[in-house]
Design an enzyme around this catalytic site. Structure first.
Site, PDB file in Angstrom:
ATOM      1  N   HIS A   1       0.839  -1.212   0.000  1.00 43.53           N
ATOM      2  CA  HIS A   1       0.000   0.000   0.000  1.00 43.53           C
ATOM      3  C   HIS A   1       0.872   1.259   0.000  1.00 43.53           C
ATOM      4  O   HIS A   1       0.718   2.144  -0.847  1.00 43.53           O
ATOM      5  CB  HIS A   1      -0.909  -0.019   1.239  1.00 43.53           C
ATOM      6  CG  HIS A   1      -1.807   1.165   1.356  1.00 43.53           C
ATOM      7  ND1 HIS A   1      -3.132   1.132   0.991  1.00 43.53           N
ATOM      8  CD2 HIS A   1      -1.579   2.438   1.789  1.00 43.53           C
ATOM      9  CE1 HIS A   1      -3.674   2.327   1.190  1.00 43.53           C
ATOM     10  NE2 HIS A   1      -2.749   3.131   1.679  1.00 43.53           N
ATOM     11  N   GLU A   2       1.798   1.321   0.957  1.00 46.00           N
ATOM     12  CA  GLU A   2       2.640   2.520   1.049  1.00 46.00           C
ATOM     13  C   GLU A   2       3.543   2.649  -0.179  1.00 46.00           C
ATOM     14  O   GLU A   2       3.846   3.757  -0.626  1.00 46.00           O
ATOM     15  CB  GLU A   2       3.480   2.500   2.342  1.00 46.00           C
ATOM     16  CG  GLU A   2       2.672   2.519   3.627  1.00 46.00           C
ATOM     17  CD  GLU A   2       1.595   3.595   3.669  1.00 46.00           C
ATOM     18  OE1 GLU A   2       1.760   4.660   3.047  1.00 46.00           O
ATOM     19  OE2 GLU A   2       0.551   3.359   4.320  1.00 46.00           O
TER      20      GLU A   2
ATOM     21  N   HIS B   1       1.747   4.392  -2.943  1.00 50.48           N
ATOM     22  CA  HIS B   1       1.867   5.851  -2.782  1.00 50.48           C
ATOM     23  C   HIS B   1       3.242   6.325  -3.264  1.00 50.48           C
ATOM     24  O   HIS B   1       3.364   7.350  -3.931  1.00 50.48           O
ATOM     25  CB  HIS B   1       1.729   6.244  -1.300  1.00 50.48           C
ATOM     26  CG  HIS B   1       0.329   6.273  -0.784  1.00 50.48           C
ATOM     27  ND1 HIS B   1      -0.700   6.929  -1.423  1.00 50.48           N
ATOM     28  CD2 HIS B   1      -0.210   5.744   0.353  1.00 50.48           C
ATOM     29  CE1 HIS B   1      -1.818   6.798  -0.705  1.00 50.48           C
ATOM     30  NE2 HIS B   1      -1.541   6.076   0.368  1.00 50.48           N
TER      31      HIS B   1
ATOM     32  N   HIS C   1       3.521   6.707  -6.907  1.00 52.27           N
ATOM     33  CA  HIS C   1       2.830   7.934  -7.319  1.00 52.27           C
ATOM     34  C   HIS C   1       3.766   9.139  -7.178  1.00 52.27           C
ATOM     35  O   HIS C   1       3.792  10.032  -8.028  1.00 52.27           O
ATOM     36  CB  HIS C   1       1.583   8.110  -6.433  1.00 52.27           C
ATOM     37  CG  HIS C   1       0.521   8.971  -7.022  1.00 52.27           C
ATOM     38  ND1 HIS C   1      -0.627   9.298  -6.334  1.00 52.27           N
ATOM     39  CD2 HIS C   1       0.413   9.604  -8.225  1.00 52.27           C
ATOM     40  CE1 HIS C   1      -1.398  10.064  -7.099  1.00 52.27           C
ATOM     41  NE2 HIS C   1      -0.779  10.267  -8.235  1.00 52.27           N
TER      42      HIS C   1
END
Length: 676
Positions: A467-468, A471, A474
């Site tokens: 999940h991290e 990010h 991105h």
């Protein structure tokens, strides 16, 4: 002596010179940084030339960069490596930053120039990114009081100064309460049910504190396994009470009044700016647009999830009855969930952990990023770190072009808040022919290696890392001209799409085979375990969905209405939870007083965005499932339409460019097993 924060970083990749920065440097650096930024603003407003996009909007966009760098370094340390001195500085500089921010947005001469350009934007032949920047700047001034009377501007300044201090104090209190508790066990009987690795970690914690026996704390790597495996129900209850009572006890760290002050100041600010509530103010700049849309969205999912949640809750209750428990409580939740999972899927977290050695999972994340986005990661030892646990990587593409620097900080420690997050020490932008690349950081709290075992992750921790890292992708792949539109600078209910879609690869055999190898034998995870992971992917999804929705509803209740009549935090919270509550309430516990996402972080009126983004990620990943999880063309589209574009266009337009259609929640409901 020169202040290292105020001179150009003469370091590799212009990285932060952590070893040279002392706490004493921060406050003077902030004061000087604000002074420099003010001079840059003055040079814009004193410009005698006709206002243009270049001499006003672009000049404003690239002003304050020194101050931005100082702020990023300082506030990232305040989250990951804080101490009393840093917290004191934070309390001193936050009002100064708030005042400076007001000085900019309430600057009449500056706004006049922006207004002039905004009024003639149709005639300026701007690119779509320039138009977005102009609109964002104009709206930012209007939304922060540029049109207010002088009297109301003074009031706004006072509110903003108070809010900045309250948020900090809230976070400090939660951290202090988390650090303050320890469960010190001295007999082996009390450890019954706990895996060897968990016992070993607790023994190490006790040793570090010069105590005999075993110490368990409220840090997630200690708390979660204890609640999942400890057979002693009384001890689970004690841990659960301590966790739920953080900042809710009658002591100096109580957050009840702070919660009330925060919601009232936010409401007052919104009304001052002409909005019905804080949520109306926030959501104007979100995909959802209005509190009504959010409430409809949450209630629609609630109606679909609640029947499944009740069935799952009854299953947990039945399995607890076998141990003579007539009423299942919150401290039984993780324990009986694990038992039920074993019964339904013959799957135990502890059986999975040997296949998820931290280093292997990191390597897997890197390989998947390489297959999808042509990225290479090389650990480097030539740039400064803020703590010895931090790892640093140089990120390049397959042609050898420098893409980003990645910091990775994985283990809990005293000065670090709980949870996991992605942040950055430097953004990305293009200026003077150069594409200035970002410095991204991911911060987690995983079990530390012990004397006999490496750091082995639970499957839940594996998904957290993915999940991290989503990010981080991105941030790392950002490729825009303007820093305020780059990377994760997107609408808050869109920002979770890159993180949540990346979690999907954890459940796919093709991806797991890259990294899920036994830490001792190097044997690949057996196919039967992969199938069990896949089958159990929506285990207790009804309960999990209800839990997430309860947080989103609580957030909207705090921020979507007039809070001035609320006198009791606990009573208000209990009322907000009434439609989502499964377990009996614990009168000594309160969620709001430690709900850092909405009271310290940036998620006020935005907690719903996790579920909102789940709709997007399930729909977006459906295309990968259709074409192949490593399909180059699908990955190229996701990279060029979502990851690289940042906030340069409206999120729905970017999404439709990638997917070829608007999202719908069918894929999510199917994946969650809530519809067939």
């Amino acid at each position: 002596m020169k202040n290292p924060l105020l001179i150009k970083f003469d370091t590799l990749y212009s990285s932060a010179p952590f070893s040279k920065i002392k706490n004493a440097h921060f406050k003077p650096a902030f004061i000087e940084g604000i002074k420099i930024a003010k001079e840059e603003i003055d040079s814009i407003t004193n410009n005698k030339n006709v206002p243009t996009f270049e001499n006003t909007i672009e000049a404003l966009e690239f002003s304050g960069q020194k101050l931005d760098t100082i702020s990023r370094i300082f506030f990232n340390l305040n989250s990951a490596e804080t101490n009393d001195e840093i917290q004191k500085i934070a309390q001193e500089v936050s009002p100064l930053l708030s005042e400076f921010s007001n000085d900019v947005t309430l600057n009449k001469d500056l706004f006049k120039r922006i207004h002039l350009i905004y009024d003639i934007k149709e005639d300026l032949n701007l690119t779509s990114e320039q138009e977005m920047l102009l609109t964002k700047k104009y709206k930012s001034f209007v939304r922060n009081g540029a049109n207010l009377s002088e009297e109301k501007k003074i009031e706004l300044r006072k509110i903003d100064a108070e809010l900045s201090k309250l948020k900090l104090t809230f976070g400090e209190n939660v951290l202090a309460e988390t650090n303050d508790f320890e469960l010190h066990l001295t007999t082996k009987k009390q450890l019954k049910g706990l895996p060897e690795s968990v016992i070993e970690a607790a023994e190490l914690t006790a040793k570090q504190k010069n105590k005999k026996g075993w110490i368990f704390t409220l840090d997630y790597p200690s708390y979660v396994p204890f609640m999942t495996y400890a057979e002693d129900r009384k001890l689970r209850e004690k841990m659960s009470f301590a966790f739920g009572a953080r900042a809710f006890k009658k002591n100096n760290f109580n957050n009840e009044q702070i919660v009330l002050d925060l919601v009232n100041y936010r409401y007052k600010r919104a009304v001052l700016l002409g909005y019905k509530s804080h949520a109306h103010f926030v959501l104007e700049e979100r995909m959802a647009e209005t509190p009504e849309t959010v409430k409809l969205f949450l209630n629609d999912l609630l109606n679909k999830a609640k029947p499944a949640a009740k069935i799952e809750f009854n299953q947990l209750s039945e399995i607890a009855k076998l141990d003579g428990i007539q009423q299942i409580q919150k401290w039984d939740s993780a324990y009986y969930s694990e038992k039920l999972k074993k019964e339904l899927f013959d799957l135990e977290e502890e059986k999975l952990k040997p296949y998820f050695k931290l280093e292997n999972v990191i390597n897997g994340v890197f390989q998947i990023s390489n297959k999808l986005y042509n990225l290479n990661f090389e650990e480097i030892f030539t740039i400064d770190k803020y703590h010895e646990d931090v790892k640093t990587f140089k990120v390049t593409d397959t042609s050898g072009n420098y893409i980003a620097i990645l910091y990775a900080d994985f283990f809990p420690r005293k000065g670090k808040r709980n949870g996991a997050w992605m942040t950055s020490f430097k953004g990305q932008w293009k200026k003077d022919g150069e594409n200035s690349r970002p410095h991204i950081s991911i911060v987690c709290n995983f079990t530390k290696p012990t004397e006999t075992k490496p750091s082995l992750l639970t499957f839940n921790e594996v998904t957290t890392l993915f999940h991290e890292f989503g990010h981080a992708l991105h941030g790392m792949l950002a490729n825009t001209t303007y820093p305020s539109l780059s990377g994760t600078n997107v609408y808050w209910d869109f920002v979770e799409l890159p993180s949540q879609i990346f979690e999907n690869w954890c459940y796919e055999k093709e991806a797991l085979s890259l990294f899920a190898k036994h830490f001792e034998t190097n044997e690949l995870i057996p196919m039967e375990l992969v199938l069990k992971i896949k089958k159990s992917s929506n285990f207790l999804e009804g309960i999990q969905t209800l839990r997430q929705l309860s947080f989103g509803i609580l957030d909207m209740e705090w921020h979507g209405n007039n809070p001035t009549g609320i006198k009791n935090v606990k009573e208000f919270e209990t009322l907000s939870f009434k439609n989502t509550q499964l377990y009996p309430d614990v009168i000594e516990n309160c969620m709001s007083t430690s709900f850092s996402h909405i009271f310290q972080g940036g998620y006020s009126s935005g907690y719903y965005s996790y579920k909102w983004a789940e709709v997007l990620d399930a729909d977006a990943f459906a295309l990968f499932l259709e074409k192949g999880i490593f399909d180059k063309e699908t990955a190229r589209k996701f990279k060029s339409y979502i990851l690289e574009k940042g906030g340069t266009e409206k999120p729905m337009k970017l999404y439709e460019n990638y997917r070829g259609k608007k999202p719908d929640n069918t894929a999510l409901l199917k994946r969650a097993g809530l519809i067939k």
